[in-house]
Design an enzyme around this catalytic site. Structure first.
Site, PDB file in Angstrom:
ATOM      1  N   CYS A   8      28.611  20.696 -14.606  1.00 30.49           N
ATOM      2  CA  CYS A   8      27.289  20.596 -13.975  1.00 30.49           C
ATOM      3  C   CYS A   8      27.454  19.754 -12.706  1.00 30.49           C
ATOM      4  CB  CYS A   8      26.248  20.016 -14.934  1.00 30.49           C
ATOM      5  SG  CYS A   8      26.561  18.322 -15.476  1.00 30.49           S
ATOM      6  N   CYS A  13      24.316  14.647 -17.577  1.00 31.92           N
ATOM      7  CA  CYS A  13      23.196  15.212 -18.354  1.00 31.92           C
ATOM      8  C   CYS A  13      23.578  16.497 -19.085  1.00 31.92           C
ATOM      9  CB  CYS A  13      21.995  15.489 -17.454  1.00 31.92           C
ATOM     10  SG  CYS A  13      21.354  14.041 -16.604  1.00 31.92           S
ATOM     11  N   SER A  15      26.287  19.038 -18.700  1.00 34.99           N
ATOM     12  CA  SER A  15      27.617  19.442 -19.203  1.00 34.99           C
ATOM     13  C   SER A  15      28.130  18.555 -20.340  1.00 34.99           C
ATOM     14  CB  SER A  15      28.640  19.579 -18.066  1.00 34.99           C
ATOM     15  OG  SER A  15      28.833  18.384 -17.379  1.00 34.99           O
TER      16      SER A  15
HETATM   17  P1  4NP Z   1      23.676  16.785 -14.373  1.00 40.89           P
HETATM   18  O1  4NP Z   1      22.461  16.009 -13.706  1.00 40.89           O
HETATM   19  O2  4NP Z   1      24.284  17.644 -13.287  1.00 40.89           O
HETATM   20  O3  4NP Z   1      23.051  17.618 -15.440  1.00 40.89           O
HETATM   21  O4  4NP Z   1      24.630  15.743 -14.912  1.00 40.89           O
HETATM   22  C1  4NP Z   1      22.627  15.207 -12.544  1.00 40.89           C
HETATM   23  C2  4NP Z   1      23.062  13.919 -12.663  1.00 40.89           C
HETATM   24  C3  4NP Z   1      23.188  13.128 -11.549  1.00 40.89           C
HETATM   25  C4  4NP Z   1      22.889  13.640 -10.299  1.00 40.89           C
HETATM   26  C5  4NP Z   1      22.458  14.944 -10.176  1.00 40.89           C
HETATM   27  C6  4NP Z   1      22.335  15.733 -11.301  1.00 40.89           C
HETATM   28  N1  4NP Z   1      22.998  12.837  -9.159  1.00 40.89           N
HETATM   29  O5  4NP Z   1      22.664  13.299  -8.045  1.00 40.89           O
HETATM   30  O6  4NP Z   1      23.421  11.680  -9.262  1.00 40.89           O
END
Ligand code: 4NP
Length: 156
Positions: A8, A13, A15
């Protein structure tokens, strides 16, 4: 060994949730010895962090372990090491394809593409939506169908 990598954007979150749930499913089916399972993020902002609080809460509720898991960024060698690189959304797939280039690589695809009877194709990012329940539901169906596909393809 069948190498599976869930991907992800941030690897805190979606993955990690998919990784923990898939590992549990594979264990429950007595297939652990056949698999290497990991997850990674397109970005490295959260390198070394445990899964997000929302993901941990949900996994705790379901009694699924995430012990020892920490975020890491995707590396070039992942592209050739892993047989199945399973992304959470179209943006992740685009980024993975540009990392992979025209070199040798295995399967790169979206988790929800294995769920043919549902119009939704992307797992929405709960980092922005806050809806971890929805993510859990989508991932549950996605990994179920994905495992069925992998078992068939690998004669398990
Ligand atoms: P994930 O969610 O891709 O499902 O882990 C995110 C976690 C952090 C960020 C973006 C999406 N970020 O920009 O820090």
């Amino acid at each position: 060994m069948i190498h599976v990598l869930f991907v992800c954007l941030g690897n805190i979150c979606r993955s990690p949730m998919a990784e923990a749930m898939f590992r549990k499913k594979v264990e429950d089916e007595g297939l652990s010895e056949h698999f290497v399972i990991d997850s990674a993020g397109i970005g490295g902002w959260h390198q070394g962090s445990p899964p997000h609080e929302g993901t941990r809460k949900l996994l705790d509720e379901k009694g699924i372990s995430y012990e020892g898991m920490s975020a890491r960024q995707i590396m070039d060698e992942d592209i050739t090491t892993y047989d199945y690189i399973i992304a959470m959304d179209a943006e992740n797939v685009g980024a993975l394809r540009s990392i992979a280039g025209y070199g040798k690589h295995h399967f790169i695809g979206r988790l929800l593409d294995f769920v043919e009877d549902d119009d939704r194709d992307d797992v929405p990012d709960p980092y922005y939506t806050g809806n971890f329940e929805e993510v859990h539901e989508l991932i549950e169906t996605g990994i179920d169908r994905f495992l069925t596909y992998v078992k068939k393809e690998n004669d398990l």
